[in-house]
Scaffold this active site. Sequence first.
Site, PDB file in Angstrom:
ATOM      1  N   GLU A  40      17.396  30.555  38.387  1.00 27.90           N
ATOM      2  CA  GLU A  40      16.939  30.933  39.730  1.00 27.90           C
ATOM      3  C   GLU A  40      17.301  32.393  40.034  1.00 27.90           C
ATOM      4  O   GLU A  40      16.519  33.131  40.645  1.00 27.90           O
ATOM      5  CB  GLU A  40      17.569  30.002  40.777  1.00 27.90           C
ATOM      6  CG  GLU A  40      17.051  28.573  40.718  1.00 27.90           C
ATOM      7  CD  GLU A  40      17.859  27.629  41.585  1.00 27.90           C
ATOM      8  OE1 GLU A  40      17.249  26.931  42.421  1.00 27.90           O
ATOM      9  OE2 GLU A  40      19.102  27.599  41.449  1.00 27.90           O
ATOM     10  N   TYR A  41      18.480  32.803  39.591  1.00 33.85           N
ATOM     11  CA  TYR A  41      18.901  34.187  39.789  1.00 33.85           C
ATOM     12  C   TYR A  41      17.956  35.138  39.047  1.00 33.85           C
ATOM     13  O   TYR A  41      17.521  36.155  39.596  1.00 33.85           O
ATOM     14  CB  TYR A  41      20.336  34.372  39.291  1.00 33.85           C
ATOM     15  CG  TYR A  41      20.879  35.777  39.414  1.00 33.85           C
ATOM     16  CD1 TYR A  41      21.534  36.209  40.567  1.00 33.85           C
ATOM     17  CD2 TYR A  41      20.746  36.685  38.363  1.00 33.85           C
ATOM     18  CE1 TYR A  41      22.033  37.500  40.687  1.00 33.85           C
ATOM     19  CE2 TYR A  41      21.229  37.988  38.469  1.00 33.85           C
ATOM     20  CZ  TYR A  41      21.875  38.380  39.625  1.00 33.85           C
ATOM     21  OH  TYR A  41      22.353  39.668  39.726  1.00 33.85           O
ATOM     22  N   ASP A  42      17.654  34.810  37.803  1.00 32.89           N
ATOM     23  CA  ASP A  42      16.768  35.656  37.003  1.00 32.89           C
ATOM     24  C   ASP A  42      15.376  35.764  37.631  1.00 32.89           C
ATOM     25  O   ASP A  42      14.732  36.824  37.563  1.00 32.89           O
ATOM     26  CB  ASP A  42      16.645  35.114  35.574  1.00 32.89           C
ATOM     27  CG  ASP A  42      17.936  35.303  34.786  1.00 32.89           C
ATOM     28  OD1 ASP A  42      18.766  36.139  35.207  1.00 32.89           O
ATOM     29  OD2 ASP A  42      18.114  34.619  33.758  1.00 32.89           O
ATOM     30  N   SER A  90      51.071  58.833  42.507  1.00 31.56           N
ATOM     31  CA  SER A  90      51.654  57.747  41.726  1.00 31.56           C
ATOM     32  C   SER A  90      52.777  57.107  42.546  1.00 31.56           C
ATOM     33  O   SER A  90      53.214  57.653  43.569  1.00 31.56           O
ATOM     34  CB  SER A  90      52.206  58.284  40.408  1.00 31.56           C
ATOM     35  OG  SER A  90      53.136  59.321  40.658  1.00 31.56           O
ATOM     36  N   LEU A  91      53.264  55.957  42.098  1.00 28.91           N
ATOM     37  CA  LEU A  91      54.331  55.256  42.808  1.00 28.91           C
ATOM     38  C   LEU A  91      55.652  55.438  42.079  1.00 28.91           C
ATOM     39  O   LEU A  91      55.691  55.557  40.850  1.00 28.91           O
ATOM     40  CB  LEU A  91      54.015  53.757  42.902  1.00 28.91           C
ATOM     41  CG  LEU A  91      52.768  53.353  43.691  1.00 28.91           C
ATOM     42  CD1 LEU A  91      52.616  51.839  43.665  1.00 28.91           C
ATOM     43  CD2 LEU A  91      52.851  53.838  45.129  1.00 28.91           C
ATOM     44  N   GLU A 106      51.847  42.815  45.873  1.00 21.90           N
ATOM     45  CA  GLU A 106      50.593  42.658  45.145  1.00 21.90           C
ATOM     46  C   GLU A 106      50.859  42.764  43.649  1.00 21.90           C
ATOM     47  O   GLU A 106      51.774  43.490  43.228  1.00 21.90           O
ATOM     48  CB  GLU A 106      49.594  43.740  45.558  1.00 21.90           C
ATOM     49  CG  GLU A 106      49.288  43.774  47.047  1.00 21.90           C
ATOM     50  CD  GLU A 106      48.569  45.057  47.437  1.00 21.90           C
ATOM     51  OE1 GLU A 106      47.392  45.224  47.065  1.00 21.90           O
ATOM     52  OE2 GLU A 106      49.193  45.906  48.100  1.00 21.90           O
ATOM     53  N   LYS A 162      50.527  44.187  40.060  1.00 25.25           N
ATOM     54  CA  LYS A 162      50.226  45.535  39.550  1.00 25.25           C
ATOM     55  C   LYS A 162      49.288  45.386  38.353  1.00 25.25           C
ATOM     56  O   LYS A 162      49.719  45.103  37.238  1.00 25.25           O
ATOM     57  CB  LYS A 162      51.511  46.264  39.151  1.00 25.25           C
ATOM     58  CG  LYS A 162      51.295  47.720  38.785  1.00 25.25           C
ATOM     59  CD  LYS A 162      52.629  48.418  38.543  1.00 25.25           C
ATOM     60  CE  LYS A 162      52.410  49.865  38.179  1.00 25.25           C
ATOM     61  NZ  LYS A 162      51.658  50.020  36.925  1.00 25.25           N
ATOM     62  N   ASP A 216      47.036  46.105  35.265  1.00 20.57           N
ATOM     63  CA  ASP A 216      47.164  47.072  34.169  1.00 20.57           C
ATOM     64  C   ASP A 216      45.773  47.567  33.792  1.00 20.57           C
ATOM     65  O   ASP A 216      45.127  47.053  32.879  1.00 20.57           O
ATOM     66  CB  ASP A 216      47.838  46.399  32.966  1.00 20.57           C
ATOM     67  CG  ASP A 216      48.429  47.416  32.007  1.00 20.57           C
ATOM     68  OD1 ASP A 216      48.436  48.612  32.345  1.00 20.57           O
ATOM     69  OD2 ASP A 216      48.876  47.009  30.919  1.00 20.57           O
ATOM     70  N   GLU A 261      41.685  49.210  41.182  1.00 16.53           N
ATOM     71  CA  GLU A 261      42.014  49.235  39.760  1.00 16.53           C
ATOM     72  C   GLU A 261      40.915  48.525  38.985  1.00 16.53           C
ATOM     73  O   GLU A 261      40.660  47.329  39.186  1.00 16.53           O
ATOM     74  CB  GLU A 261      43.352  48.534  39.524  1.00 16.53           C
ATOM     75  CG  GLU A 261      43.965  48.797  38.190  1.00 16.53           C
ATOM     76  CD  GLU A 261      44.832  50.062  38.170  1.00 16.53           C
ATOM     77  OE1 GLU A 261      45.361  50.386  37.095  1.00 16.53           O
ATOM     78  OE2 GLU A 261      44.979  50.718  39.221  1.00 16.53           O
ATOM     79  N   TYR A 319      42.487  47.801  46.522  1.00 16.42           N
ATOM     80  CA  TYR A 319      43.798  47.594  47.128  1.00 16.42           C
ATOM     81  C   TYR A 319      44.129  48.521  48.295  1.00 16.42           C
ATOM     82  O   TYR A 319      45.212  48.406  48.874  1.00 16.42           O
ATOM     83  CB  TYR A 319      44.903  47.692  46.068  1.00 16.42           C
ATOM     84  CG  TYR A 319      44.910  48.976  45.270  1.00 16.42           C
ATOM     85  CD1 TYR A 319      45.256  50.188  45.840  1.00 16.42           C
ATOM     86  CD2 TYR A 319      44.595  48.957  43.910  1.00 16.42           C
ATOM     87  CE1 TYR A 319      45.274  51.358  45.110  1.00 16.42           C
ATOM     88  CE2 TYR A 319      44.606  50.122  43.161  1.00 16.42           C
ATOM     89  CZ  TYR A 319      44.957  51.324  43.764  1.00 16.42           C
ATOM     90  OH  TYR A 319      44.976  52.481  43.029  1.00 16.42           O
ATOM     91  N   LYS A 343      58.485  47.361  37.698  1.00 20.82           N
ATOM     92  CA  LYS A 343      57.987  47.223  36.328  1.00 20.82           C
ATOM     93  C   LYS A 343      58.720  46.072  35.649  1.00 20.82           C
ATOM     94  O   LYS A 343      59.960  46.025  35.638  1.00 20.82           O
ATOM     95  CB  LYS A 343      58.198  48.519  35.537  1.00 20.82           C
ATOM     96  CG  LYS A 343      57.570  49.757  36.171  1.00 20.82           C
ATOM     97  CD  LYS A 343      56.064  49.639  36.307  1.00 20.82           C
ATOM     98  CE  LYS A 343      55.351  49.699  34.988  1.00 20.82           C
ATOM     99  NZ  LYS A 343      55.308  51.018  34.370  1.00 20.82           N
ATOM    100  N   CYS A 353      61.635  74.616   9.061  1.00 13.82           N
ATOM    101  CA  CYS A 353      60.437  74.115   9.742  1.00 13.82           C
ATOM    102  C   CYS A 353      59.439  73.561   8.725  1.00 13.82           C
ATOM    103  O   CYS A 353      59.091  74.252   7.759  1.00 13.82           O
ATOM    104  CB  CYS A 353      59.795  75.244  10.552  1.00 13.82           C
ATOM    105  SG  CYS A 353      58.219  74.776  11.321  1.00 13.82           S
ATOM    106  N   CYS A 389      62.214  75.727  15.971  1.00 17.16           N
ATOM    107  CA  CYS A 389      61.642  76.785  15.149  1.00 17.16           C
ATOM    108  C   CYS A 389      61.334  77.953  16.093  1.00 17.16           C
ATOM    109  O   CYS A 389      60.620  77.777  17.074  1.00 17.16           O
ATOM    110  CB  CYS A 389      60.364  76.316  14.453  1.00 17.16           C
ATOM    111  SG  CYS A 389      59.460  77.645  13.623  1.00 17.16           S
ATOM    112  N   CYS A 408      54.406  80.456  13.987  1.00 23.82           N
ATOM    113  CA  CYS A 408      54.391  79.120  13.372  1.00 23.82           C
ATOM    114  C   CYS A 408      53.064  78.427  13.689  1.00 23.82           C
ATOM    115  O   CYS A 408      52.710  78.254  14.856  1.00 23.82           O
ATOM    116  CB  CYS A 408      55.548  78.288  13.912  1.00 23.82           C
ATOM    117  SG  CYS A 408      55.531  76.574  13.364  1.00 23.82           S
TER     118      CYS A 408
END
Length: 669
Positions: free
Chosen positions: A36-38, A83-84, A115, A117, A119, A172, A224, A312, A406, A424, A429
């Site tokens: 039906e969606y199609d 950043s936190l 909340e 976190k 990844d 995220e 978020y 973390k 080195c 060095c 170099c």
Amino acid sequence: MDQNEAVQRIEELRDMIEQHNYLYYVKDDPQISDYEYDKLMQELIRLEGEFPELLTPDSPTQRVGGTPLEFFEKVEHTTPMLSLGNAFDEQDLRDFDRRVRQGLGVEGPVRYVCELKIDGLAVSLRYENGRFTRGATRGDGRIGEDITQNLRTIRSLPVKLKKPLTLEVRGEAFMPRRAFERLNKERLEREEPLFANPRNAAAGSLRQLDPKIAASRSLDIFLYSIVGEDILPVDTHSGALDMLEELGFKVNPERRICEGIDEVIAMVEGWRERRSELAYDIDGMVVKVDRLSYQEELGYTAKSPRWAIAFKFPAEEVVTVLRDIEITVGRTGAITPTAILDPVSLAGTTVQRASLHNGDIIREKGIMIGDHVVVKKAGDIIPEIVAVKADMRTGEEKPYHMPTHCPACESELVHLEEEVALRCINPQCPAQIREGIIHFVSRNAMNIDGVGEKVVAQLYEHEMIRSVADLYYLQREELLQLERMGEKSVDNMLKAIEASKSNSLERLLFGLGIRFVGEKAARLLAQHFGTMEALQKGTEEEIVSIHEIGTKIAESVVKYFEKPEVTETINRLREAGVNMEYKGLRTEDVKTDSPFSGKTVVLTGTLENVTRKEAQQMIEVRGGKVSGSVSKKTDLVVAGEAAGSKLTKANELGIQVIDEKTFLEWVNK
């Protein structure tokens, strides 16, 4: 069907399809069959084909559309994506709570929102009158990349909101575990390199120039936060999350309001054990003060908000065998040993290398070649060796001794005063030159797309670059002779190099790799001196006089510009057309006698004669500071048309309010 009927039916179909997308991808509650969606989608495609003038970018048929991009445009965030700060144990969380309560002057428990976190990859989304118009990566927090086409392919991301609002939201983007496993299985069958983890796979998918590739990766997204609450009748973060859901966004359901830090800690401990039950990866919990007025009162440090922290989860530890130690030479000549390990799965990735930092670490931990070692990821990111399993030694292990010369240029290595690392000090170099160029083109420096580590190595090997200035003299015909350098990649590279010429001075200073000069110091130097020429003539005394610049940096800067090879490089950069001036607001340009001087100003509503950014610059150049929300610390509110909750709050607090006409009159005083 005439055009008027087509307009009505197309709008009906689009609304129906987006509602079913919402029910399927956000609510996980499909109410029609795929068939039906199609049918609905095919009818919409047919009508848009018959009436092409009615096709719009936000149509459900255009989620996967457009031709592949040549490169990603840069986007400056209206509000920085900070950043936190991190917490790693219960005491860190209690210290955070203590700082919050002290900052607010309250003794009782503070209400927090916890909340998961996720990844994944942080993104910012812009909606105009309820329609998705732009999406960008976090980038360096100030400037990201426009990935609108790829974000549009995420089915759980609404292209049209349930209310015609103009707002910016952040979230995220991520790849569910099942999609990640399927993707790697397909890549294995095609003998392509596997992705190390879902986070890398999501980031790589959203940075594909062809949106069809992103569309095939089954990405998802959780939202978020709302940037600025001016248009929403909310006074808490939890209320903003609820509002996001009402607008049609997908918000993580595993969030909770906690009354005080004890409830926060209990939730953190619960999810530490349960995270494997989720269909996606998390690496911790995010804790935010719920009341928005408290957030405003607490404010920000230079890098992160004082009202939020990321807990973390403890790093997973595994045991593997250290097979060898490899030496690398950094752009400043520092010698860094790296452990080569038997491949081992750790925190969702395959680890084969771990930094050993310096020779002292090897000696202190008694590390030997062939040892069984305990490896973890610091902050779930960087692999490091925690300890040696001495009880598993067989007698076959061999001691390791740091080199005396080195490995790149065979110069004798030295220990500089008060430094642990071997270094060095040969300015010619080749390893240092290569690393310096890699730093110069990096995202936070000159941000030259298409010139990565492998390309730099290739250009150096073919003697086409020996300094950063050589990048601006590369010839298209010569580049096309190199292996894996097609016309399109060469043209994109040269276009990115050309675009980098217009960067502000602070990016160039950071890119040059002056010892001890990081991004912040580079910006302070550029802001104070204004031009490269003025900085080159600066004395140690003048540089030290800059707030937050110390003697060590001042000495390093002066010594750097005394070198003849540096003068030659800068002259060549200048001749190539590289900008040598600071483009931001200089300290000397700030007026101290204007009506805005020393005041905290909030902009609200729609301004007719100037943009928000222009108004902000007008205020800052006149000594004022622009804030995103109204609090007791606000001195003045500039209210345009259709001003919302910020105006109401300003009136409640008795804060002075002026209209746009008065604002422009003050500007011209």
